[in-house]
Design a protein around this motif. Structure first.
Motif, PDB file in Angstrom:
ATOM      1  N   ASP A   1       0.811  -1.215   0.000  1.00 29.42           N
ATOM      2  CA  ASP A   1       0.000   0.000   0.000  1.00 29.42           C
ATOM      3  C   ASP A   1       0.848   1.270   0.000  1.00 29.42           C
ATOM      4  N   GLY A   2       2.181   1.106   0.016  1.00 20.99           N
ATOM      5  CA  GLY A   2       3.062   2.260  -0.010  1.00 20.99           C
ATOM      6  C   GLY A   2       3.182   3.006   1.299  1.00 20.99           C
ATOM      7  N   LYS A   3       2.614   2.466   2.371  1.00 21.44           N
ATOM      8  CA  LYS A   3       2.630   3.139   3.666  1.00 21.44           C
ATOM      9  C   LYS A   3       3.710   2.547   4.572  1.00 21.44           C
TER      10      LYS A   3
ATOM     11  N   GLU B   1       7.124  14.122   9.301  1.00 18.30           N
ATOM     12  CA  GLU B   1       6.635  12.857   8.752  1.00 18.30           C
ATOM     13  C   GLU B   1       7.694  12.283   7.826  1.00 18.30           C
TER      14      GLU B   1
ATOM     15  N   GLN C   1       8.269  11.358   1.260  1.00 16.38           N
ATOM     16  CA  GLN C   1       7.411  10.654   0.311  1.00 16.38           C
ATOM     17  C   GLN C   1       8.211   9.622  -0.479  1.00 16.38           C
ATOM     18  N   TRP C   2       7.577   8.495  -0.744  1.00 17.30           N
ATOM     19  CA  TRP C   2       8.206   7.443  -1.532  1.00 17.30           C
ATOM     20  C   TRP C   2       8.541   7.954  -2.938  1.00 17.30           C
TER      21      TRP C   2
ATOM     22  N   ASP D   1       4.640   2.631   7.989  1.00 19.76           N
ATOM     23  CA  ASP D   1       4.142   3.055   9.289  1.00 19.76           C
ATOM     24  C   ASP D   1       5.130   2.694  10.401  1.00 19.76           C
TER      25      ASP D   1
END
Length: 250
Positions: free
Chosen positions: A120-122, A149, A152-153, A124
């Motif tokens: 999902d690209g997350k 944070e 970004q990927w 966490d």
């Protein structure tokens, strides 16, 4: 009064997936491997070496949220606390630890292989669980992180290097009268060394290698008046003054 600020930038210890090729296939978070047992030992030994050689206290530790970096930081804290002259290297009532997203891995498929990246690209992180790996009261929740944070990927290598330099310089300037230890990844160490030690190409970086930056800080009435240029020393880095193309360490 005049004094020196010391900033250590350190790579994490040996990661488990480099020694157990089957680990990722069974892991819930294959992109976030823990340390191999030898990595724990080397992290502890590196903490002992830093503490015994410095002769000055470490005031703050900033660390990437990836598990291998958190475990490295935890071992360094334990090592500093175990030294006979521990009070000269660490005061557990004063040393503060904070997680800094800006020190995280390069967020692209060069550093994190597609076959282990989250579908999902997350990416966490359970920050509470990570903070619990440090002694009670050591985590400073009042720190305002440089990056709030994870990047970004798809981050480019150039943007990643800009990020590492920004974090090192910003943290040093934010705490100019304190000595810092930043624990990050291979590319973070390569970037730091090549940025502050000009006209060099890093050939190889050992696990738990580190760069030491030192600069003179002049203060008056508690306020910083002037900072000098950084002097650079290192351990575990092999480099050349000739242009060489190398692979990104992870």
């Amino acid at each position: 009064m005049d004094r020196y600020q010391h900033v250590y930038v350190m790579r994490h210890g040996h990661r488990l997936d480099n020694f157990d090729p089957d680990w990722a296939a069974k892991a819930a978070r294959p992109w976030d491997p823990p340390l191999f047992k030898d990595g724990m030992v080397r992290a502890f030994q590196t903490g002992q070496r830093i503490g015994s050689q410095t002769g000055f206290p470490i005031h703050r530790i900033f660390v990437s949220p990836f598990l291998r970096c958190i475990q490295t930081a935890s071992q360094v804290v334990a090592a500093l606390s175990s030294l006979p002259n521990a009070m000269s290297s660490i005061d557990k009532t004063k040393l503060k630890v904070a997680i800094e997203y800006g020190l995280c891995e390069m967020m692209n498929s060069v550093a994190i292989w597609p076959e282990v990246s989250p579908i999902d690209g997350k990416f966490d992180f359970n920050i509470s669980d990570l903070e619990a790996m440090f002694p009670e009261g050591m985590v400073d929740h009042n720190v305002d992180p440089i990056y709030k944070e994870i990047p970004q990927w798809g981050e480019s290598k150039e943007k990643c290097r800009e990020r590492y330099v920004k974090v090192v310089k910003t943290l040093a300037d934010k705490y100019p009268t304190e000595n810092l230890l930043l624990i990050t990844h291979g590319e973070g160490l390569v970037t730091t060394f090549s940025n502050f030690y000009k006209d060099t190409t890093v050939l190889e970086v050992d696990y738990c290698a580190y760069v030491q930056l030192r600069r003179e800080v002049s203060s008056k009435d508690g306020s910083v008046v002037e900072t000098g240029e950084y002097e650079v020393s290192q351990s575990g880095i092999r480099f050349s003054h000739d242009p060489v193309t190398i692979q990104t360490p992870i």
